[in-house]
Scaffold this active site. Structure first.
Site, PDB file in Angstrom:
ATOM      1  N   ARG A  46       0.807  -1.226   0.000  1.00 29.01           N
ATOM      2  CA  ARG A  46       0.000   0.000   0.000  1.00 29.01           C
ATOM      3  C   ARG A  46       0.840   1.277   0.000  1.00 29.01           C
ATOM      4  NH1 ARG A  46      -3.357  -1.905   4.360  1.00 29.01           N
ATOM      5  NH2 ARG A  46      -2.338  -3.884   3.935  1.00 29.01           N
ATOM      6  N   GLU A 104       4.316 -10.750  14.388  1.00 26.36           N
ATOM      7  CA  GLU A 104       3.692 -11.351  15.569  1.00 26.36           C
ATOM      8  C   GLU A 104       3.960 -12.871  15.575  1.00 26.36           C
ATOM      9  OE1 GLU A 104      -0.378 -10.301  15.775  1.00 26.36           O
ATOM     10  OE2 GLU A 104      -0.681 -11.319  17.706  1.00 26.36           O
TER      11      GLU A 104
HETATM   12  P1  AMP Z   1       3.630  -2.543  11.281  1.00 22.26           P
HETATM   13  O1  AMP Z   1       4.876  -3.109  10.689  1.00 22.26           O
HETATM   14  O2  AMP Z   1       3.140  -3.328  12.477  1.00 22.26           O
HETATM   15  O3  AMP Z   1       3.736  -1.058  11.570  1.00 22.26           O
HETATM   16  O4  AMP Z   1       2.488  -2.740  10.199  1.00 22.26           O
HETATM   17  C1  AMP Z   1       2.404  -1.875   9.142  1.00 22.26           C
HETATM   18  C2  AMP Z   1       2.018  -2.559   7.863  1.00 22.26           C
HETATM   19  O5  AMP Z   1       0.990  -3.511   8.026  1.00 22.26           O
HETATM   20  C3  AMP Z   1       1.506  -1.512   6.909  1.00 22.26           C
HETATM   21  O6  AMP Z   1       2.085  -1.748   5.639  1.00 22.26           O
HETATM   22  C4  AMP Z   1       0.009  -1.682   6.903  1.00 22.26           C
HETATM   23  O7  AMP Z   1      -0.485  -1.586   5.594  1.00 22.26           O
HETATM   24  C5  AMP Z   1      -0.247  -3.073   7.495  1.00 22.26           C
HETATM   25  N1  AMP Z   1      -1.215  -3.060   8.611  1.00 22.26           N
HETATM   26  C6  AMP Z   1      -0.949  -3.326   9.914  1.00 22.26           C
HETATM   27  N2  AMP Z   1      -2.046  -3.257  10.677  1.00 22.26           N
HETATM   28  C7  AMP Z   1      -3.064  -2.917   9.842  1.00 22.26           C
HETATM   29  C8  AMP Z   1      -4.476  -2.665  10.023  1.00 22.26           C
HETATM   30  N3  AMP Z   1      -5.060  -2.741  11.220  1.00 22.26           N
HETATM   31  N4  AMP Z   1      -5.193  -2.329   8.936  1.00 22.26           N
HETATM   32  C9  AMP Z   1      -4.614  -2.237   7.722  1.00 22.26           C
HETATM   33  N5  AMP Z   1      -3.315  -2.453   7.490  1.00 22.26           N
HETATM   34  C10 AMP Z   1      -2.527  -2.797   8.526  1.00 22.26           C
END
Ligand code: AMP
Length: 172
Positions: A60, A97
């Site tokens: 995205r 996770e």
């Molecule tokens: P993080 O590495 O945990 O910051 O996760 C970020 C990535 O995961 C981004 O590229 C987001 O597009 C996706 N992502 C994580 N949680 C969500 C959520 N609740 N809704 C949509 N996309 C998410």
């Protein structure tokens, strides 16, 4: 940014797995006025900061990154999942996770002192962005800042980037 645009982000419970509330940005992407304003909002804090390259993460980050790059008169570079980039790459693995994931960048995308802005749709734990920062810094780039449409504040992702400029448009 117009707070009404938050209503164009749809909550999808239990997607892609139970317990996750997925933030679906596709209604916002379909709205021409909101789309334009989001791109401007993601770019504005970094105007005049001499950004050379905007980096967006699969997938995205690819929806916003090139448009932000155009606003900032910068280039765009994709960071992709393992095995998608055809040229020589630098790779990083990072903890999810459950298990690990990998990201790659072309080694000639940035060089010593390249000024980079990282763009993605959402910061949750910040793990994806942190892995991207480490890829870029290994190649000598300077990560000037990070810009996200959505921040899940309760996960404290921004704490992984002390001293860096982080912009988020909509905070939950
Ligand atoms: P993080 O590495 O945990 O910051 O996760 C970020 C990535 O995961 C981004 O590229 C987001 O597009 C996706 N992502 C994580 N949680 C969500 C959520 N609740 N809704 C949509 N996309 C998410």
């Amino acid at each position: 940014m117009n707070p009404d645009y938050a209503s164009l982000i749809r909550d999808i419970p239990d997607f892609p797995k139970k317990g996750i509330i997925f933030k679906d940005i596709t209604p916002l992407l379909l709205n021409p006025t909101a789309l334009k304003e989001v791109i401007q909002d993601l770019s504005r804090p970094f105007m005049g900061q001499k950004i050379d390259v905007v980096v967006g993460m699969e997938s995205r980050g690819f929806m916003f990154g090139p448009a932000v790059a155009m606003e900032l008169h910068a280039g765009f570079c994709p960071v992709r999942k393992l095995g998608k980039l055809p040229f020589v790459t630098e790779q990083v693995s990072y903890e999810l996770e459950y298990g690990t994931d990998h990201l790659e960048i072309h080694i000639d995308a940035v060089t010593d002192g390249t000024r980079v802005l990282i763009v993605d749709d959402l910061i949750a734990t910040g793990g994806t962005a942190q892995a991207t920062v480490s890829l870029l810094e290994r190649l000598g780039a300077e990560v000037v800042g990070l810009s996200f449409l959505i921040e899940l504040d309760f996960l404290r992702g921004r704490d992984k980037f002390p001293g860096k400029q982080i912009h988020t448009s909509i905070v939950y």
